[in-house]
Write a protein that holds these residues in place. Structure first.
Motif, short mmCIF file in Angstrom:
data_model
loop_
_atom_site.label_atom_id
_atom_site.label_comp_id
_atom_site.label_asym_id
_atom_site.label_seq_id
_atom_site.Cartn_x
_atom_site.Cartn_y
_atom_site.Cartn_z
N SER A 761 0.80 -1.31 0.22
CA SER A 761 0.25 0.07 -0.13
C SER A 761 0.37 1.53 0.45
CB SER A 761 -1.07 0.01 1.52
OG SER A 761 -0.23 0.15 2.44
N PRO A 762 0.12 2.52 -0.73
CA PRO A 762 0.91 3.41 -0.60
C PRO A 762 2.06 4.22 1.10
CG PRO A 762 -1.23 4.06 -1.09
CD PRO A 762 -1.45 2.20 -0.44
N ARG A 792 -3.74 0.56 -3.82
CA ARG A 792 -4.08 2.10 -2.78
C ARG A 792 -4.73 1.15 -1.81
NH1 ARG A 792 -7.54 4.49 -6.13
NH2 ARG A 792 -8.67 5.44 -4.35
N HIS A 793 -5.28 -0.13 -3.09
CA HIS A 793 -6.47 -0.85 -1.68
C HIS A 793 -6.13 -2.33 -2.48
CE1 HIS A 793 -8.76 2.43 -0.23
NE2 HIS A 793 -8.57 2.67 -1.28
N PHE A 794 -6.34 -3.32 -1.16
CA PHE A 794 -6.29 -4.66 -1.76
C PHE A 794 -7.65 -5.25 -1.36
CE2 PHE A 794 -4.57 -7.96 -4.39
CZ PHE A 794 -4.91 -9.14 -4.05
N PRO A 795 -8.86 -6.29 -2.30
CA PRO A 795 -9.85 -7.20 -1.63
C PRO A 795 -9.05 -7.16 -0.56
CG PRO A 795 -9.91 -7.00 -4.18
CD PRO A 795 -8.17 -6.18 -3.76
N SER A 796 -10.38 -7.75 0.21
CA SER A 796 -10.10 -8.02 2.45
C SER A 796 -8.88 -7.67 3.04
CB SER A 796 -9.91 -10.08 1.75
OG SER A 796 -8.50 -10.35 1.95
N PRO A 951 -14.29 -0.24 -0.38
CA PRO A 951 -13.49 0.91 -1.39
C PRO A 951 -14.11 1.49 -1.38
CG PRO A 951 -14.29 -0.97 -3.09
CD PRO A 951 -14.63 -1.68 -1.36
N PRO A 952 -13.05 2.49 -1.28
CA PRO A 952 -14.01 3.63 -1.43
C PRO A 952 -15.21 3.54 -2.60
CG PRO A 952 -11.55 4.88 -1.17
CD PRO A 952 -12.53 2.75 -1.78
N LEU A 953 -15.98 4.41 -2.67
CA LEU A 953 -16.85 4.83 -3.29
C LEU A 953 -16.70 6.04 -4.63
CD1 LEU A 953 -20.57 6.15 -1.25
CD2 LEU A 953 -20.15 3.94 -1.74
#
Lengths: 985, 485
Positions: A761-762, A792-796, A951-953
């Motif tokens: 992640s960042p 930026r994101h990874f599932p779970s 995750p973010p909308l």
């Protein structure tokens, strides 16, 4: 002239008419005007009523949503946490109060809390009763809490005959006169009795219960008065028995009850699920506060319609002003005419709208499952909401009054209106609020900045609408220039718009507002709905995710060895500069096709990320087939030996070979299959204990160590050593083992000396050095790693993360700490068989739970209502424009008619104007709605269910529905316009 | 003792063409209780004087006092007091003064009620005044239910209900026919004399002089002649004080005046073929019967002036010819087409092809320029737009052709309407009070243009008018009452 005095006979002194009389005339005039011009007034009032109704509906929906969320959360609580209980524990003989007095006191105190009578429970301390070691007790209304499995329910006790029912344990029958067991039962799932009787099972004493505490008290039990017991008076808090609006007072009532009990006996305690409910309430408050977006939009719509409606009346009021000035009216009297009209229209429309909105809100509340009457009573008829409603009505009346009377001022050659001034103020508020951050779940809970941010969309819409008004004139002039070669009808229509924009500008502004709100509502609704889908797939990235059940301590290797799917390691870690992160290791094919991925998570696709993790060589944990017998020799101090074996199913077995001193040994491993990957050397336990004891009792540091040489045979001969052990020859290891080091003999592993490639992640990426390397602390091991890609994101995963290739990770981690890392999850497409002793999460079930969440439903339903209402108002605005045009253009149309323009040509003129206004307004509204949608999605970071969005909308514009809705609006408006102009002669 | 004292009044305006001087050192005294009539051509400064007396404008220089009020410095509450108690004002736009939502009784008593007078006082005063103006039984009627003349009488009564010391009237008969105008003048005199109010009345109408105690003539922003001096009448006639009404004196006239007034054009002959006719038409609006059994033939090349009282149906008759309304019974024929049998679109085509309509100018499309207004009419008829300029020049609006209609005065708008009709040269032209807002000079010019148009193109022109300047140029004057069979 009889009855009239001459001017000469008048003294010309000031006639002192009553103030009341001077006020009566303008008020009466205004009311007369309203009556006479009822149709025109009605349209204006209708729009205001709709806006007020929308506001009322929003308030009711907000309360209903909060209440439903509370009910759902209460229903999910364990029964024992879902009750209000007064508890007394002690020995009756030592109590100042008799059982009857205790009972009266407790009932009198507990009953008023929820307005319901408690039921009683009496539990004796575990004891031997007539040779049976049991939990003896009694419960009021036993039938309600038990499910009889054998025999029957006991009848209420008599003095010499008390029937009992047994729960759990081996059959027990106290040999006491008057006590007999008549059946067996189990507790109902919702029985709030677990804390008194605990989990029954074969290891607990059986529970014997009588039916009714009072009758049980009459039973002659030996030394009963000297036996400690617990008495409880319990009121279950069933869902729907307590509502959100009652919570504020619930804590106070509990405190009062506690004080009341303590005054009589300090053994009493009283408890309720207030902390839990407070936490639930905080979440539901987020949802309610989020609805402020819609409330703010409704208010803007309301005020916008008030301005539009005023435009039609403004021309009249100029004439009224002139006329009354000539009639000698004072400025205040002229103002009173406009104010009376504005207040009368607003007051009546607001009341009607409020009532209609209440009806709509009641329907919405019922749909959400909340009690309509109570919801209404505690929402819009609450003090705060009424104050808001009154304030808004007053503001609307003021806006109407200003719009009727406001003059422009010229600054530097430009004409500045009241709207311009207000827009500048709104823009300043927007910038200030944006500078203060996001409206996430925590800020929305607390109110303040977060709540203020929710009003931003309304302010932004207002600013955009005023900008539209400013841009309109040059745009219309451009259209007029472009139409100069067209036939007369469109040319005249464009000329009329360009040279006299007047009320047209207001109509366009209103359409921008109304259509903007509608587009925003559609888009935001679609975003929330899609967000739920994203949220479910993010949380559960495969159709099924199987995890270890920590209460049963069953690993996935044990519970689902044969289940196909991707094995996944999930662990916690930290690194310098990063507080903590989640480590996720999964096979590269699983990464390449990971569910719940969204394109905005990274600039690289999952397949590209998987490629970045590809190791240079296959990463397979090295070892030797586990010997059935391990032969070794020790020359030196006593040490403990453990053989670490990787089982075929993927987990590890630590084969304890015991502690041995000098000698030669051949020990069976008792394993037939597996891969021996390490031999662990340990300091003897007793010596370690003594050393620890010495250090604890004294300030000395004990530096004991075991020293010696270990020889091993078989496949271990080529192994390496670490942690105080060194290789002196093939299979010969010199050891210096103590409590501090982890002494290991193992084969060379493929990851030795290599950096672990990871996706990070960042924040983790930033913590890495210029070459992308950093040390990952996971459990007790430190893994040197290299960041090869960022996402930026990874599932779970929530928060910071590191993703690695599974085989590489297993090889690396188990080389540093053999036997600690094994997959803990399975991501699979296949449904696990029933009875799998593991924790199974279904993606579909997750989606369903989110979809049925009352908060989410309330939000999406209300957004739909807002969208539809806004569109209806847009239609009304267009029709109003046509009507206004017909009236405003009456003289022009009469002249055109006199010059030979046919009714069709006159209609065409009006319809062209309306079409131009409509096109500009709708176009501007679509743009405004998109801007506001982007703004809201970026600053309001909560889901439909008012949870933090992960995750973010991502804005979903819902083109299909928006296009369809706008097409309907255009069609309805066109029909309305045609109908309005049809009666032109 | 003078109630109004004006000394060396100047009023200058800045215009795009430079500074315009409306008043140039005008001095005027009006005695208390006097009824002064002010005559003067368009642009002479009459309206400016009136606006100053009504405290709607301030002089650039000079002094003006009304009673104890210095109008140059009047502000705030003092100004309000002046307008509400000292001043009464009425003009020709009675509709603007009468709130459509109020009844006649309420309108008359409005000013008193606003001052806080008791209801009894207001009712009593209103009742008395309504009786005086002949509307005693129409107290509950709203303005739209009254005729034009009744509304103007009502407006005058409302302006006098509070017994002002100064009553100012600007062209109060501008929209009335001659009979109604005479009645109104008589009423005004009666009321102001009873009240003892000082009155300044501005008019184009020479009939106003009959009620005056004194007449002044204003020209070029100053008084040019006062009571006792000759006043030039139409056609070169003089009004000499002391002579009986109706007597004519022929003699030398002011060369200036003679040169200013356009010469009278001989009316065209009325012997052309019949191009339009109405036969036994009747028309009612709700319960109100406008006329019944009216027949009229209109001949090519002739100017027909239809006269009659306000509310007698002159406008309705013209609208029948134009197809703007349909008769309840009877026939309307224009150049062989039965207009009464056509649908709305058909009648629109009749107006486009056959019948030109001249309105009173108030209904022109406000956002068009004068030239665009004329060009649009020509374009709708498929005629070249080049004639627009010529037509506007003919009515003296060449310099204002680029001005938007909304910025033109009512008189200028009326001339635009006339120019539009002239440019189109229709076979039939109906004109409803085409000179109602024009001064005598312009009215005569319009009359001459109509006569010229009829003669040269054969256009049949039907005018509803009460203006003698127009009637003079008519081939035939037909009172509407005589058209009933």
């Amino acid at each position: 002239m009889p009855g009239v005095d001459t001017a000469a006979s008048i003294t010309h002194e000031r006639r002192r008419g009553g103030r009341l009389e001077r006020a009566r005339v303008p008020i009466g005039y205004a009311l007369r005007r309203l009556r006479v011009n009822a149709p025109r007034t009605l349209v204006a009032a209708l729009g205001i009523a709709v806006g007020a109704g929308l506001l009322a509906t929003t308030q009711i929906a907000s309360t209903a949503v909060q209440d439903r969320a509370l009910q759902r959360a209460i229903a999910q609580l364990p029964p024992s946490e879902r009750a209000i209980q007064a508890v007394w524990s002690g020995v009756p003989a030592q109590s100042d109060l008799s059982p009857a007095q205790l009972d009266r006191l407790a009932r009198a105190t507990v009953t008023p809390i929820l307005g319901r009578r408690p039921f009683r429970v009496e539990v004796f301390r575990q004891a031997n009763w007539g040779g049976a070691f049991v939990n003896l007790g009694a419960v009021d209304g036993l039938a309600r809490w038990l499910r009889v499995t054998q025999g029957r329910l006991p009848r209420p006790c008599a003095r010499d005959d008390c029937e009992l029912i047994q729960i759990g344990g081996a059959p027990a029958q106290p040999k006491l006169r008057g006590l007999r067991v008549v059946g067996r039962a189990a507790f109902e799932p919702g029985a709030p009795l677990a804390q008194y009787f605990g989990a029954s099972g074969n290891r607990r004493p059986p529970i014997l219960l009588a039916n009714g505490v009072a009758r049980f008290g009459h039973v002659r039990l030996p030394d009963a008065a000297l036996v400690a017991r617990t008495l409880a008076w319990i009121v279950p808090v069933a869902p729907r028995s307590v509502h959100d609006w009652q919570l504020a007072s619930l804590g106070a009532r509990l405190d009062r009850a506690q004080a009341q009990l303590e005054r009589r006996s300090d053994i009493f305690t009283i408890a309720g699920p207030t902390d839990t409910i407070s936490a639930i309430r905080a979440t539901s408050r987020v949802a309610a506060n989020r609805l402020l977006i819609l409330g703010g939009d409704a208010a803007v719509l309301l005020l916008g319609f008030a301005v539009l409606a005023s435009a039609r009346l403004r021309r009249d009021h100029r004439e009224i002003r002139e006329r009354l000035t000539w009639a000698g009216a004072r400025r205040g009297q002229i103002l009173l005419v406009a104010a009376t009209e504005a207040v009368a229209i607003t007051a009546v429309a607001s009341v009607v709208g409020w009532l209609v909105g209440t009806g709509g809100g009641a329907l919405l509340a019922r749909r959400l499952g909340a009690p309509a009457g109570a919801t209404i009573a505690h929402s819009i008829f609450g003090g705060r909401t009424l104050a808001i409603g009154l304030s808004l009505a007053a503001a609307t009346a003021l806006v109407m009054l200003l719009a009727l009377r406001a003059d422009e001022i010229a600054i530097g050659g430009s004409r500045i209106t009241v709207a311009d001034t207000a827009a500048v103020g709104a823009l300043a508020a927007v910038l200030l609020a944006l500078a203060r951050g996001k409206a996430d779940a925590s800020s929305l809970q607390g109110g303040g900045t977060g709540v203020l941010l929710l009003l931003l969309p309304a302010l932004v819409l207002f600013v955009l609408a005023v900008v539209a008004a400013r841009v309109l004139s040059p745009l219309l002039r451009g259209l007029e220039r472009a139409s100069r070669r067209l036939p007369a009808a469109p040319r005249i229509a464009m000329l009329s718009l360009a040279r006299a924009p007047g009320e047209v500008a207001l109509a366009v502004v209103f359409l921008v507002l109304a259509v903007g709100i509608a587009v925003f509502a559609f888009a935001y609704r679609a975003t929330l709905v899609h967000g739920e889908h994203d949220q479910a797939r993010y949380a559960v990235p495969a159709p099924y995710v199987v995890q270890e059940d920590l209460t049963r301590l069953v690993t996935i290797q044990q519970g689902a060895a044969r289940l196909p799917g991707a094995r996944v390691v999930r662990d916690d870690g930290s690194a310098a500069g990063v507080a903590d992160f989640t480590l996720l290791a999964l096979p590269r094919p699983a990464l390449a096709h990971v569910g719940g991925w969204r394109a905005d998570f990274s600039t690289r696709s999952p397949a590209q990320l998987a490629q970045r993790l590809r190791p240079a060589a296959p990463m397979k944990l090295a070892g030797v087939p586990v010997p059935r017998v391990l032969r070794f020799a020790i020359a030196g101090d006593r040490i403990g030996l453990t053989l670490v074996v990787r089982n075929p199913r993927g987990d590890f077995t630590q084969v304890d070979l015991g502690e041995h001193g000098p000698g030669t040994y051949a020990l069976p491993t008792h394993l037939r299959r597996g891969l021996a990957i390490a031999l662990r050397l340990a300091f003897p336990n007793v010596a370690a204990f003594v050393a620890d004891h010495k250090e604890a009792e004294t300030s000395q540091v004990v530096a004991d160590a075991a020293v010696g040489t270990l020889r091993v045979g078989g496949g271990l001969r080529g192994w390496l050593a670490s942690g105080g052990v060194r290789v002196v020859g093939p299979g010969v290891f010199h050891y210096v083992v103590n409590r501090a080091a982890d002494s290991i003999v193992r084969p060379l592993q493929p990851g030795d000396g290599e950096l672990l490639d990871v996706i990070a992640s960042p924040a983790v990426s930033r913590a890495a050095g210029p070459d992308g390397t950093l040390s990952l602390h996971v459990g007790d091991i430190v893994v040197p790693a290299r960041v090869v890609a960022t996402a930026r994101h990874f599932p779970s995963v929530e928060g910071e993360f590191v993703v690695a290739d599974l085989p590489t990770w297993l090889a690396t981690a188990n080389a540093l700490e053999p036997g600690v890392e094994a997959p803990s999850e399975i991501w699979t497409d296949r449904r696990p068989p029933p009875g799998t002793p593991l924790h199974v999460t279904s993606q579909r079930a997750q989606e369903r739970q989110l979809e049925t969440d009352p908060i989410a439903r309330g939000a999406t339903d209300l957004l739909l209502v807002v969208a539809v209402v806004a569109l209806l108002l847009a239609v009304a605005g267009l029709v109003l424009t046509v009507l206004g045009d017909r009236s405003g253009e009456r003289a022009s149309l009469a002249d055109l008619e006199a010059q030979g323009a046919t009714p069709a040509e006159q209609r065409r003129h009006l319809l062209l104007r309306v079409a131009t206004v409509g096109a500009l307004g709708v176009g501007g509204g679509v743009g405004a709605g998109a801007v506001v949608g982007l703004l809201v999605v970026s600053i309001v970071t909560v889901t439909a269910g008012a949870q933090a969005a992960l995750p973010p909308l991502a804005l979903v514009f819902d083109r299909g529905n928006i296009a369809l809705a706008l097409a309907c609006v255009v069609a309805a408006a066109a029909a309305g316009a045609v109908m309005s102009t049809r009666r032109m002669r | 003792m003078s109630l109004v004292e004006a000394r060396d009044l100047y009023r200058l305006y800045a215009t795009p063409q430079g500074t315009a001087v409306a008043l140039q050192g005008l001095s005027l005294d009006v005695r208390a209780g006097e009824l002064l009539v002010v005559f003067g051509p368009s642009g002479s400064g009459k309206s400016t004087l009136l606006r100053i007396l009504a405290a709607l404008d301030r002089p650039t220089a000079g002094s003006v006092r009304v009673a104890s009020h210095d109008l140059r410095t009047l502000r705030g509450r003092a100004l309000l007091e002046y307008r509400s108690r000292t001043l009464g004002y009425a003009d020709q736009h009675y509709r603007r003064a009468l709130a459509p939502e109020l009844t006649a009784r309420e309108l008359v008593s409005l000013r008193l009620a606003l001052q806080g007078e008791s209801r009894e006082t207001c009712d009593r005063t209103a009742g008395t005044l309504l009786d005086r103006i002949g509307l005693g039984d129409r107290g509950a009627a709203r303005p739209h239910e009254l005729s034009g003349g009744q509304q103007q009488r009502l407006a005058v009564a409302a302006a006098l209900a509070h017994r002002p010391r100064l009553f100012v009237a600007d062209e109060p008969t501008g929209e009335l026919d001659a009979a109604n105008a005479r009645e109104l003048y008589a009423l005004i005199r009666e009321l102001v004399k009873d009240l003892g109010a000082t009155t300044v009345l501005v008019s184009h109408d020479p009939a106003a002089a009959a009620i005056a105690d004194r007449v002044v003539q204003i020209r070029d922003g100053r008084v040019s002649a006062e009571d006792g001096a000759a006043v030039v009448n139409r056609g070169g006639w003089l009004r000499v004080p002391g002579l009986e009404e109706g007597a004519r004196v022929r003699g030398a006239v002011d060369v200036d005046v003679a040169r200013r007034l356009p010469p009278t054009v001989d009316p065209p002959a009325a012997n052309g073929e019949i191009v339009a006719r109405v036969t036994r038409v009747a028309k009612s609006y709700g319960d109100r019967r406008v006329f019944a059994d009216v027949s009229l033939e209109v001949r090519a090349g002739a100017v027909t002036a239809v006269t009659g009282r306000s509310g007698s149906g002159k406008s309705t008759l013209l609208q029948l010819f134009a197809g703007l309304v349909l008769p309840d019974s009877g026939e309307v024929d224009v150049l062989g087409r039965r207009v009464d049998l056509l649908d709305t679109a058909g009648r629109a085509h009749v107006r486009r092809d056959l019948v030109g309509v001249v309105t009173q100018g108030g209904d022109l499309v406000p956002f068009l320029t004068a030239r665009e207004t004329v060009e649009l009419a020509l374009e709708m008829r498929g005629l070249p737009a080049g004639d627009a300029r010529t037509a506007l020049a003919a009515v003296g609006l060449a310099e204002l052709e680029g001005q938007r209609v909304s910025r033109l005065s009512l008189g200028e708008r009326q001339r635009v309407a006339v120019a539009r009709a002239l440019a189109a040269r229709p076979p039939v032209l109906v004109a409803d009070e085409p000179t109602a807002r024009l001064d005598e000079e312009n009215a005569r010019a319009v009359g001459a243009l109509f006569a010229e148009l009829s003669r040269t193109t054969g256009t049949a022109i039907v005018c509803a008018t009460h203006d003698p300047a127009l009637i003079e140029h008519a081939s035939v004057e037909l009172p509407l009452a005589t058209l009933t069979v």
